[in-house]
Design a protein around this motif. Sequence first.
Motif, short mmCIF file in Angstrom:
data_model
loop_
_atom_site.label_atom_id
_atom_site.label_comp_id
_atom_site.label_asym_id
_atom_site.label_seq_id
_atom_site.Cartn_x
_atom_site.Cartn_y
_atom_site.Cartn_z
N ARG A 30 0.84 -1.19 0.00
CA ARG A 30 0.00 0.00 0.00
C ARG A 30 0.88 1.24 0.00
O ARG A 30 1.74 1.38 0.87
CB ARG A 30 -0.89 0.00 1.24
CG ARG A 30 -2.19 0.76 1.02
CD ARG A 30 -3.01 0.83 2.26
NE ARG A 30 -2.73 2.05 2.97
CZ ARG A 30 -2.71 2.16 4.28
NH1 ARG A 30 -2.91 1.12 5.03
NH2 ARG A 30 -2.47 3.33 4.84
N PRO A 31 0.71 2.15 -0.97
CA PRO A 31 1.54 3.35 -0.98
C PRO A 31 1.38 4.12 0.31
O PRO A 31 0.28 4.24 0.84
CB PRO A 31 0.99 4.15 -2.16
CG PRO A 31 0.31 3.14 -3.02
CD PRO A 31 -0.22 2.11 -2.10
N GLY A 61 -0.55 7.77 -0.90
CA GLY A 61 -1.45 7.90 -2.04
C GLY A 61 -0.72 7.86 -3.38
O GLY A 61 0.50 7.84 -3.44
N GLN A 62 -1.51 7.83 -4.43
CA GLN A 62 -0.95 7.74 -5.77
C GLN A 62 -0.47 9.10 -6.27
O GLN A 62 -0.99 10.13 -5.86
CB GLN A 62 -2.01 7.20 -6.74
CG GLN A 62 -2.48 5.79 -6.43
CD GLN A 62 -1.36 4.76 -6.61
OE1 GLN A 62 -0.60 4.85 -7.57
NE2 GLN A 62 -1.26 3.83 -5.70
N VAL A 63 0.51 9.05 -7.15
CA VAL A 63 0.96 10.27 -7.82
C VAL A 63 0.17 10.39 -9.12
O VAL A 63 0.06 9.43 -9.87
CB VAL A 63 2.47 10.19 -8.14
CG1 VAL A 63 2.91 11.43 -8.90
CG2 VAL A 63 3.26 10.04 -6.87
N ALA A 64 -0.37 11.55 -9.36
CA ALA A 64 -1.11 11.78 -10.61
C ALA A 64 -0.77 13.16 -11.15
O ALA A 64 -0.59 14.11 -10.38
CB ALA A 64 -2.62 11.67 -10.38
N VAL A 65 -0.65 13.24 -12.45
CA VAL A 65 -0.39 14.51 -13.12
C VAL A 65 -1.65 14.90 -13.88
O VAL A 65 -2.15 14.13 -14.70
CB VAL A 65 0.80 14.41 -14.10
CG1 VAL A 65 1.02 15.72 -14.83
CG2 VAL A 65 2.06 14.02 -13.34
N ILE A 88 7.90 12.12 -10.22
CA ILE A 88 8.52 10.88 -9.71
C ILE A 88 8.54 10.94 -8.19
O ILE A 88 8.98 11.94 -7.62
CB ILE A 88 9.97 10.75 -10.22
CG1 ILE A 88 10.00 10.83 -11.73
CG2 ILE A 88 10.60 9.43 -9.73
CD1 ILE A 88 11.35 11.20 -12.29
N ARG A 89 8.10 9.85 -7.55
CA ARG A 89 8.18 9.79 -6.09
C ARG A 89 8.80 8.47 -5.68
O ARG A 89 8.48 7.43 -6.22
CB ARG A 89 6.80 9.93 -5.47
CG ARG A 89 6.88 10.09 -3.97
CD ARG A 89 5.54 10.09 -3.31
NE ARG A 89 4.92 8.77 -3.48
CZ ARG A 89 3.67 8.51 -3.20
NH1 ARG A 89 2.88 9.48 -2.79
NH2 ARG A 89 3.16 7.31 -3.35
#
Lengths: 159, 179
Positions: free
Chosen positions: A28-29, A32-36, A158-159
């Motif tokens: 599980r991140p 949360g997710q990275v979104a552009v 990028i994370r």
Amino acid sequence: MQATRRRYCRTGFRTLFGAFALFVLCARPAAGQVAVIPGQPLRFGTLLPGVPTRVAPTDGTARADIQVTGKGRMTFVVVLPASVTNISGQTIPLQFSANDGLYQVGKGPLNTFDPRSPLTITVPASGGAVTLYVGGTAVPSSIQPPGSYSALLTVQAIR
Amino acid sequence: MRKIHLAAAAIALATGVSTASAQTATGSVTVSARVDAVLTATTSANLNFGTAISPSAGSVTISTGAAPAGTGQVLGAISISHNSDFSTAVSSAPTYLQQGADQLPVSFACAYSTSATGAIVSGSSAACNAMPNRTATTPGTTQNTFLQVGGTLTVPAGVAPGTYTAPSAISFLFTAITT
């Protein structure tokens, strides 16, 4: 013999269940997710041949804006086009300078960044989305063929 | 058995960590610009059919592609400065010249040229309301094209002598064509 087998089975099941639980927990991140999320395009408008035109990153109607969601330490790479191109393949060179980028975390202050270099910041959990604003300069030649020109500006987070 | 537990947990942990690291996402916006065309038009010469003698019916024609030879005759021309292709359309055109109540029917023919009375650009001679698009030699570089305007004036027998003029000019609409 049978009792031993049952014990092995129970132990094996527990092991698998434990491993699965641990996998889910770790997969599980953390933030949360990275979104552009692409926003407004960078619009130079109508250019006069031979006259460079700059869009400042503070120009709310013409600058590009791109929002990035995600928390923690993130790096943003802005892939800047070298030129815009018309349908016939003719181009107008673009220039970007150190003060053509602004970023904002949530509703926080605007900070200048150089869009030609990667930007790394840490977004706190309560920080909200990061918005990148990008301006630039179009440099049409004095014999620039008339028409519509376009290109893509891409942001990689990028994370 | 405890060793097996630990190994499975270690595998799970390793798998989980690798899934959570190095997330990337990309998105794009367009960058756009527009360069407008340069297009200006100026009357270079008004069409003049010269002097016609009319004891009997006849006509006078001014052709495109060369300076007319008759006395007082002038080939009409419009100078167009442009840096892109353009189209030509007739906005309005008179159908006769007049003097008082007398009228002489007139029709027009056009062609593109690089000079007011020079040779026509190949394939560009047509009725004025059916002109092909004019192509820019080098898009972006301003060049000059002349729209030559000739025509035919019909002179019926027995018309009154005098100077006949059109009640209105022939007008053109030039439109730049850009991509």
